[in-house]
Motif scaffolding. Structure first.
Motif, PDB file in Angstrom:
ATOM      1  N   SER A  42      63.003  36.429  26.076  1.00  0.00           N
ATOM      2  CA  SER A  42      62.460  36.866  24.695  1.00  0.00           C
ATOM      3  C   SER A  42      61.629  35.447  24.110  1.00  0.00           C
ATOM      4  O   SER A  42      61.615  34.543  24.700  1.00  0.00           O
ATOM      5  N   PRO A  43      60.899  35.830  23.319  1.00  0.00           N
ATOM      6  CA  PRO A  43      60.375  34.635  22.712  1.00  0.00           C
ATOM      7  C   PRO A  43      61.067  33.547  22.141  1.00  0.00           C
ATOM      8  O   PRO A  43      60.587  32.539  21.836  1.00  0.00           O
ATOM      9  N   ILE A  44      62.455  33.981  21.818  1.00  0.00           N
ATOM     10  CA  ILE A  44      63.255  32.819  21.154  1.00  0.00           C
ATOM     11  C   ILE A  44      64.232  32.068  22.353  1.00  0.00           C
ATOM     12  O   ILE A  44      64.849  31.125  22.010  1.00  0.00           O
ATOM     13  N   ALA A  45      64.389  32.841  23.404  1.00  0.00           N
ATOM     14  CA  ALA A  45      65.412  32.236  24.117  1.00  0.00           C
ATOM     15  C   ALA A  45      65.311  32.780  25.817  1.00  0.00           C
ATOM     16  O   ALA A  45      64.924  34.011  26.005  1.00  0.00           O
ATOM     17  N   ASP A  46      65.317  31.987  26.597  1.00  0.00           N
ATOM     18  CA  ASP A  46      65.697  32.474  28.202  1.00  0.00           C
ATOM     19  C   ASP A  46      67.058  32.455  28.286  1.00  0.00           C
ATOM     20  O   ASP A  46      67.606  31.285  28.558  1.00  0.00           O
ATOM     21  N   ARG A  47      67.796  33.554  28.224  1.00  0.00           N
ATOM     22  CA  ARG A  47      69.407  33.352  28.348  1.00  0.00           C
ATOM     23  C   ARG A  47      69.924  34.375  29.491  1.00  0.00           C
ATOM     24  O   ARG A  47      69.164  35.265  30.239  1.00  0.00           O
ATOM     25  N   VAL A  48      70.956  34.172  29.929  1.00  0.00           N
ATOM     26  CA  VAL A  48      71.785  34.669  31.153  1.00  0.00           C
ATOM     27  C   VAL A  48      73.357  34.929  30.436  1.00  0.00           C
ATOM     28  O   VAL A  48      73.690  34.226  29.953  1.00  0.00           O
ATOM     29  N   ASP A  49      73.380  36.085  30.348  1.00  0.00           N
ATOM     30  CA  ASP A  49      74.641  36.613  29.933  1.00  0.00           C
ATOM     31  C   ASP A  49      75.748  37.006  31.393  1.00  0.00           C
ATOM     32  O   ASP A  49      74.929  37.797  32.200  1.00  0.00           O
ATOM     33  N   VAL A  50      76.906  36.634  31.481  1.00  0.00           N
ATOM     34  CA  VAL A  50      77.553  36.912  32.689  1.00  0.00           C
ATOM     35  C   VAL A  50      78.995  37.496  32.229  1.00  0.00           C
ATOM     36  O   VAL A  50      79.707  37.150  31.260  1.00  0.00           O
ATOM     37  N   VAL A  52      82.555  38.731  34.075  1.00  0.00           N
ATOM     38  CA  VAL A  52      83.186  38.874  35.003  1.00  0.00           C
ATOM     39  C   VAL A  52      84.504  39.927  34.987  1.00  0.00           C
ATOM     40  O   VAL A  52      84.843  40.393  34.243  1.00  0.00           O
ATOM     41  N   GLU A  53      84.511  40.644  36.039  1.00  0.00           N
ATOM     42  CA  GLU A  53      85.365  41.775  36.193  1.00  0.00           C
ATOM     43  C   GLU A  53      86.556  41.362  37.131  1.00  0.00           C
ATOM     44  O   GLU A  53      86.320  41.110  38.360  1.00  0.00           O
ATOM     45  N   TYR A  54      87.823  41.635  36.591  1.00  0.00           N
ATOM     46  CA  TYR A  54      89.141  41.430  37.411  1.00  0.00           C
ATOM     47  C   TYR A  54      89.587  42.961  38.001  1.00  0.00           C
ATOM     48  O   TYR A  54      88.878  43.662  37.477  1.00  0.00           O
ATOM     49  N   ALA A  55      90.707  42.785  38.297  1.00  0.00           N
ATOM     50  CA  ALA A  55      91.228  43.939  38.867  1.00  0.00           C
ATOM     51  C   ALA A  55      91.569  45.192  37.848  1.00  0.00           C
ATOM     52  O   ALA A  55      91.625  46.105  37.800  1.00  0.00           O
ATOM     53  N   ASP A  56      91.944  44.549  36.618  1.00  0.00           N
ATOM     54  CA  ASP A  56      92.404  45.073  35.599  1.00  0.00           C
ATOM     55  C   ASP A  56      91.687  45.244  34.220  1.00  0.00           C
ATOM     56  O   ASP A  56      92.193  45.778  33.176  1.00  0.00           O
ATOM     57  N   SER A  57      90.569  44.263  34.063  1.00  0.00           N
ATOM     58  CA  SER A  57      89.940  44.071  33.197  1.00  0.00           C
ATOM     59  C   SER A  57      88.382  43.538  33.376  1.00  0.00           C
ATOM     60  O   SER A  57      88.246  42.952  34.256  1.00  0.00           O
ATOM     61  N   ALA A  58      87.869  43.204  32.069  1.00  0.00           N
ATOM     62  CA  ALA A  58      86.520  42.487  32.206  1.00  0.00           C
ATOM     63  C   ALA A  58      86.597  41.425  31.063  1.00  0.00           C
ATOM     64  O   ALA A  58      86.971  41.791  30.069  1.00  0.00           O
ATOM     65  N   ALA A  59      85.615  40.366  31.072  1.00  0.00           N
ATOM     66  CA  ALA A  59      85.352  39.553  29.829  1.00  0.00           C
ATOM     67  C   ALA A  59      83.962  38.919  30.132  1.00  0.00           C
ATOM     68  O   ALA A  59      83.438  38.478  31.288  1.00  0.00           O
ATOM     69  N   LEU A  60      83.217  38.799  28.985  1.00  0.00           N
ATOM     70  CA  LEU A  60      82.389  37.974  28.914  1.00  0.00           C
ATOM     71  C   LEU A  60      82.537  36.659  29.108  1.00  0.00           C
ATOM     72  O   LEU A  60      83.441  36.037  28.446  1.00  0.00           O
ATOM     73  N   VAL A  61      81.700  35.904  29.914  1.00  0.00           N
ATOM     74  CA  VAL A  61      81.697  34.312  29.908  1.00  0.00           C
ATOM     75  C   VAL A  61      80.788  33.730  28.750  1.00  0.00           C
ATOM     76  O   VAL A  61      79.829  33.852  28.705  1.00  0.00           O
ATOM     77  N   PRO A  62      81.603  33.027  28.011  1.00  0.00           N
ATOM     78  CA  PRO A  62      80.789  32.473  26.854  1.00  0.00           C
ATOM     79  C   PRO A  62      79.759  31.558  27.282  1.00  0.00           C
ATOM     80  O   PRO A  62      79.864  30.716  28.418  1.00  0.00           O
ATOM     81  N   PRO A  63      78.525  31.499  26.680  1.00  0.00           N
ATOM     82  CA  PRO A  63      77.463  30.556  27.033  1.00  0.00           C
ATOM     83  C   PRO A  63      77.865  28.968  27.209  1.00  0.00           C
ATOM     84  O   PRO A  63      77.320  28.525  27.985  1.00  0.00           O
ATOM     85  N   VAL A  64      78.828  28.780  26.412  1.00  0.00           N
ATOM     86  CA  VAL A  64      79.397  27.354  26.345  1.00  0.00           C
ATOM     87  C   VAL A  64      80.191  27.033  27.568  1.00  0.00           C
ATOM     88  O   VAL A  64      80.749  26.038  28.049  1.00  0.00           O
ATOM     89  N   ALA A  65      80.824  28.041  28.183  1.00  0.00           N
ATOM     90  CA  ALA A  65      81.941  27.878  29.184  1.00  0.00           C
ATOM     91  C   ALA A  65      81.107  27.275  30.647  1.00  0.00           C
ATOM     92  O   ALA A  65      80.174  27.690  30.771  1.00  0.00           O
ATOM     93  N   ASP A  66      81.836  26.256  31.201  1.00  0.00           N
ATOM     94  CA  ASP A  66      81.557  25.727  32.537  1.00  0.00           C
ATOM     95  C   ASP A  66      81.615  26.938  33.327  1.00  0.00           C
ATOM     96  O   ASP A  66      82.608  27.676  33.612  1.00  0.00           O
TER      97      ASP A  66
END
Length: 88
Positions: A42-50, A52-66
Motif C-alpha cells: 500500500s502507499p503507507i507500508a510494504d507489509r507481510v502478515d503471517v 501459523v496453523e497448528y494441528a488444533d489452532s491457528a495464530a497470527l505471528v505479530p510483526p515484532v516477533a522473531d
C-alpha cells in the motif's frame, strides 16, 4: 472508468511437508503444520502478515516477533515480483 489503486494483495497458503518448530512471544514452542502468508503493498507500508496453523489452532505471528529461518525462506520464496499497478 478510472480509479486509484490503494492496495495490492497476494495471499499464499502452504501445507508443510514436515512440521516445523515455532516459538511464540510467550515462549511456547509448537509444531507448525501450515503457514498462510499475505503480502500487502500500500502507499503507507510494504507489509507481510503471517498466520501459523497448528494441528488444533491457528495464530497470527505479530510483526515484532522473531521469525525462524524456515519461515523467512518461505516468505522470500513466495513474495510476488511486484504490484501490478503503480500506487499513488
Amino acid at each position: 472508468m478510472t480509479g486509484t489503486v490503494t492496495q495490492v494483495q497476494h495471499r499464499v497458503s502452504i501445507d508443510l511437508d514436515e512440521a516445523q518448530d515455532f516459538t511464540d512471544l510467550v515462549g511456547r514452542t509448537r509444531k507448525v503444520q501450515a503457514v498462510r502468508i499475505e503480502y500487502g503493498i500500500s502507499p503507507i507500508a510494504d507489509r507481510v502478515d503471517v498466520v501459523v496453523e497448528y494441528a488444533d489452532s491457528a495464530a497470527l505471528v505479530p510483526p515484532v516477533a522473531d521469525k525462524p529461518n524456515w519461515m523467512l525462506a518461505l516468505i522470500a520464496e513466495h513474495k510476488p515480483a511486484g504490484p501490478a499497478y503503480v500506487l499513488h
